[in-house]
Motif scaffolding. Sequence first.
Motif, PDB file in Angstrom:
ATOM      1  N   GLY A 191       0.565  -1.144  -0.236  1.00  0.00           N
ATOM      2  CA  GLY A 191       0.109  -0.064  -0.141  1.00  0.00           C
ATOM      3  C   GLY A 191       0.882   1.275   0.049  1.00  0.00           C
ATOM      4  N   LYS A 192       2.083   1.201   0.168  1.00  0.00           N
ATOM      5  CA  LYS A 192       3.119   2.203   0.180  1.00  0.00           C
ATOM      6  C   LYS A 192       3.897   2.628  -0.955  1.00  0.00           C
ATOM      7  CE  LYS A 192       3.027   2.092   5.304  1.00  0.00           C
ATOM      8  NZ  LYS A 192       3.902   2.050   6.435  1.00  0.00           N
ATOM      9  N   LEU A 193       4.376   3.723  -1.521  1.00  0.00           N
ATOM     10  CA  LEU A 193       4.944   4.160  -2.389  1.00  0.00           C
ATOM     11  C   LEU A 193       6.558   3.915  -1.841  1.00  0.00           C
ATOM     12  CD1 LEU A 193       5.151   5.294  -5.276  1.00  0.00           C
ATOM     13  CD2 LEU A 193       5.780   7.419  -4.110  1.00  0.00           C
ATOM     14  N   ILE A 194       7.300   3.194  -2.674  1.00  0.00           N
ATOM     15  CA  ILE A 194       8.683   2.584  -2.249  1.00  0.00           C
ATOM     16  C   ILE A 194       9.747   3.379  -3.045  1.00  0.00           C
ATOM     17  CG2 ILE A 194       7.885   0.761  -0.671  1.00  0.00           C
ATOM     18  CD1 ILE A 194       9.149  -1.139  -2.787  1.00  0.00           C
ATOM     19  N   ALA A 195       9.515   3.504  -4.201  1.00  0.00           N
ATOM     20  CA  ALA A 195      10.264   4.037  -5.595  1.00  0.00           C
ATOM     21  C   ALA A 195       9.660   4.806  -6.241  1.00  0.00           C
ATOM     22  CB  ALA A 195      10.761   2.835  -5.994  1.00  0.00           C
ATOM     23  N   ASN A 196      10.416   5.707  -7.006  1.00  0.00           N
ATOM     24  CA  ASN A 196       9.817   6.670  -7.867  1.00  0.00           C
ATOM     25  C   ASN A 196      11.292   7.196  -8.787  1.00  0.00           C
ATOM     26  OD1 ASN A 196       8.783   8.823  -9.349  1.00  0.00           O
ATOM     27  ND2 ASN A 196       7.573   9.760  -7.743  1.00  0.00           N
ATOM     28  N   GLY A 197      10.984   6.683  -9.910  1.00  0.00           N
ATOM     29  CA  GLY A 197      12.459   7.145 -10.477  1.00  0.00           C
ATOM     30  C   GLY A 197      12.327   6.779 -11.983  1.00  0.00           C
ATOM     31  N   ILE A 198      13.320   6.976 -12.883  1.00  0.00           N
ATOM     32  CA  ILE A 198      13.595   6.387 -14.340  1.00  0.00           C
ATOM     33  C   ILE A 198      13.763   4.745 -14.193  1.00  0.00           C
ATOM     34  CG2 ILE A 198      14.318   8.508 -15.358  1.00  0.00           C
ATOM     35  CD1 ILE A 198      17.213   7.338 -15.350  1.00  0.00           C
ATOM     36  N   PRO A 199      13.343   4.256 -15.101  1.00  0.00           N
ATOM     37  CA  PRO A 199      13.312   2.459 -14.881  1.00  0.00           C
ATOM     38  C   PRO A 199      14.655   1.971 -14.504  1.00  0.00           C
ATOM     39  CG  PRO A 199      11.787   3.242 -16.867  1.00  0.00           C
ATOM     40  CD  PRO A 199      12.474   4.517 -16.498  1.00  0.00           C
ATOM     41  N   SER A 200      15.757   2.675 -15.485  1.00  0.00           N
ATOM     42  CA  SER A 200      17.095   1.978 -15.190  1.00  0.00           C
ATOM     43  C   SER A 200      17.625   2.201 -13.674  1.00  0.00           C
ATOM     44  CB  SER A 200      17.892   2.835 -16.286  1.00  0.00           C
ATOM     45  OG  SER A 200      18.327   4.112 -15.766  1.00  0.00           O
ATOM     46  N   GLU A 201      17.051   3.077 -13.195  1.00  0.00           N
ATOM     47  CA  GLU A 201      17.610   3.484 -11.703  1.00  0.00           C
ATOM     48  C   GLU A 201      16.668   2.582 -10.646  1.00  0.00           C
ATOM     49  OE1 GLU A 201      17.400   7.481 -10.902  1.00  0.00           O
ATOM     50  OE2 GLU A 201      19.163   8.097 -12.339  1.00  0.00           O
ATOM     51  N   VAL A 202      15.293   2.871 -11.032  1.00  0.00           N
ATOM     52  CA  VAL A 202      14.604   1.997 -10.029  1.00  0.00           C
ATOM     53  C   VAL A 202      14.559   0.289 -10.060  1.00  0.00           C
ATOM     54  CG1 VAL A 202      11.984   1.181  -9.767  1.00  0.00           C
ATOM     55  CG2 VAL A 202      12.586   3.667 -10.335  1.00  0.00           C
ATOM     56  N   VAL A 203      14.926  -0.150 -11.081  1.00  0.00           N
ATOM     57  CA  VAL A 203      15.361  -1.733 -11.334  1.00  0.00           C
ATOM     58  C   VAL A 203      16.461  -1.934 -10.425  1.00  0.00           C
ATOM     59  CG1 VAL A 203      16.684  -1.734 -13.310  1.00  0.00           C
ATOM     60  CG2 VAL A 203      15.151  -3.501 -12.948  1.00  0.00           C
ATOM     61  N   ARG A 204      17.365  -1.396 -10.070  1.00  0.00           N
ATOM     62  CA  ARG A 204      18.332  -1.668  -9.245  1.00  0.00           C
ATOM     63  C   ARG A 204      18.345  -1.190  -7.721  1.00  0.00           C
ATOM     64  NH1 ARG A 204      23.024  -3.334 -12.075  1.00  0.00           N
ATOM     65  NH2 ARG A 204      22.683  -2.945 -14.312  1.00  0.00           N
ATOM     66  N   MET A 205      17.159  -0.454  -7.485  1.00  0.00           N
ATOM     67  CA  MET A 205      16.930  -0.257  -5.889  1.00  0.00           C
ATOM     68  C   MET A 205      16.785  -1.460  -5.046  1.00  0.00           C
ATOM     69  SD  MET A 205      14.596   3.251  -6.253  1.00  0.00           S
ATOM     70  CE  MET A 205      15.192   4.585  -6.936  1.00  0.00           C
ATOM     71  N   PRO A 206      17.594  -1.872  -4.027  1.00  0.00           N
ATOM     72  CA  PRO A 206      17.392  -2.900  -3.151  1.00  0.00           C
ATOM     73  C   PRO A 206      15.935  -3.145  -3.021  1.00  0.00           C
ATOM     74  CG  PRO A 206      19.287  -1.489  -2.634  1.00  0.00           C
ATOM     75  CD  PRO A 206      18.721  -0.878  -3.434  1.00  0.00           C
ATOM     76  N   GLU A 207      15.264  -1.906  -2.328  1.00  0.00           N
ATOM     77  CA  GLU A 207      13.977  -2.283  -1.707  1.00  0.00           C
ATOM     78  C   GLU A 207      13.005  -2.593  -2.780  1.00  0.00           C
ATOM     79  OE1 GLU A 207      14.665   2.656  -2.302  1.00  0.00           O
ATOM     80  OE2 GLU A 207      15.822   0.564  -1.985  1.00  0.00           O
ATOM     81  N   VAL A 208      13.260  -2.247  -4.000  1.00  0.00           N
ATOM     82  CA  VAL A 208      12.094  -2.828  -5.056  1.00  0.00           C
ATOM     83  C   VAL A 208      12.634  -4.332  -5.486  1.00  0.00           C
ATOM     84  CG1 VAL A 208      11.979  -2.351  -7.651  1.00  0.00           C
ATOM     85  CG2 VAL A 208      11.964  -0.472  -6.335  1.00  0.00           C
ATOM     86  N   LEU A 209      13.821  -4.586  -5.581  1.00  0.00           N
ATOM     87  CA  LEU A 209      14.226  -6.077  -5.627  1.00  0.00           C
ATOM     88  C   LEU A 209      13.792  -6.845  -4.544  1.00  0.00           C
ATOM     89  CD1 LEU A 209      17.804  -5.560  -6.933  1.00  0.00           C
ATOM     90  CD2 LEU A 209      15.959  -6.235  -8.420  1.00  0.00           C
ATOM     91  N   LYS A 210      13.812  -6.305  -3.351  1.00  0.00           N
ATOM     92  CA  LYS A 210      13.322  -7.245  -2.053  1.00  0.00           C
ATOM     93  C   LYS A 210      11.799  -7.304  -2.314  1.00  0.00           C
ATOM     94  CE  LYS A 210      13.241  -7.119   2.819  1.00  0.00           C
ATOM     95  NZ  LYS A 210      13.922  -6.274   4.159  1.00  0.00           N
ATOM     96  N   ALA A 211      11.111  -6.333  -2.773  1.00  0.00           N
ATOM     97  CA  ALA A 211       9.617  -6.451  -2.808  1.00  0.00           C
ATOM     98  C   ALA A 211       9.151  -7.320  -3.764  1.00  0.00           C
ATOM     99  CB  ALA A 211       9.144  -4.848  -3.161  1.00  0.00           C
ATOM    100  N   TYR A 212       9.959  -7.488  -4.923  1.00  0.00           N
ATOM    101  CA  TYR A 212       9.629  -8.362  -5.973  1.00  0.00           C
ATOM    102  C   TYR A 212      10.234  -9.914  -5.737  1.00  0.00           C
ATOM    103  CZ  TYR A 212       7.302  -5.706  -9.297  1.00  0.00           C
ATOM    104  OH  TYR A 212       6.439  -5.007 -10.071  1.00  0.00           O
ATOM    105  N   PHE A 213      11.458 -10.033  -5.078  1.00  0.00           N
ATOM    106  CA  PHE A 213      11.922 -11.073  -5.248  1.00  0.00           C
ATOM    107  C   PHE A 213      12.424 -11.705  -3.851  1.00  0.00           C
ATOM    108  CE2 PHE A 213      13.143  -9.049  -8.976  1.00  0.00           C
ATOM    109  CZ  PHE A 213      12.399  -9.696 -10.164  1.00  0.00           C
ATOM    110  N   GLY A 214      12.568 -11.093  -2.756  1.00  0.00           N
ATOM    111  CA  GLY A 214      12.903 -11.303  -1.487  1.00  0.00           C
ATOM    112  C   GLY A 214      14.155 -11.137  -0.987  1.00  0.00           C
TER     113      GLY A 214
END
Length: 251
Positions: free
Chosen positions: A214-237
């Motif tokens: 329910g919360k926003l954890i990332a906001n940016g251009i795709p090439s930057e967001v795809v490498r953010m640890p919080e995004v990778l953790k949300a998707y893949f653990g």
Amino acid sequence: MSRNILEVRSLSKRFGGLQAVSNLSFDIAPGEILGLLGPNGAGKTTAFNLIAGFHRLDQGEIRFEGKDIAGMVPHQICQTGIARTFQLSKPFGGLTAIENIMVGAFARASNRTMARHSASELLQFLGLAAKADVDANDLTAFDKRKLELGRALATQPRLLLMDEVVAGATPSEAGEMVELVRRVRDRGITVLIVEHVMKVIMGLSDRVIVMEQGKLIANGIPSEVVRMPEVLKAYFGDGYVSGGEYVSASA
């Protein structure tokens, strides 16, 4: 006056004990393709439905072209210039493809001739002109998805909300839909696209925002967001995060 076409501020929605969306804020610039990403259950579709007027928000503010639209019902929001597609395509059975798109066109057209002209142009745009007189129920699943897009475009939106546009599509169909979305933007329409397939949305969006729980954890251009640890953790653990690098492309 704001230069953003859409401004979302502190959006929140609870269903019983579930906080589906929590203090969500983001903007969309005119002409932008913004991808809204997140794993299943992240709150993407709820946020989408709040903007489109299908759910009433508990708190927050939604402004479209400077106008507060929070609390409006879907048909009112459509009249302001926002249209949406649905994750599950549901054409009007018993009506042909062109008649389905005419339903959307009547949001602006004052007579049947105008509605049919608009629908005919959109069928050509979608590559469905040869199927104009086919019963919508007899179209393939992917053609029904394109028809769903055409019905939304027929309302002449300035902002289009698209929900899970490549769900169930083959790779070639997904590629065709991505190209259609780009061509929609070329028509001067801003696009907010909800998707959980990261590979597709990363190649399409000018910018992405990512939700989790329910919360926003990332906001940016795709090439930057795809490498953010919080995004990778949300998707893949945790196992897929190593120094902020993407370890596996399994999804």
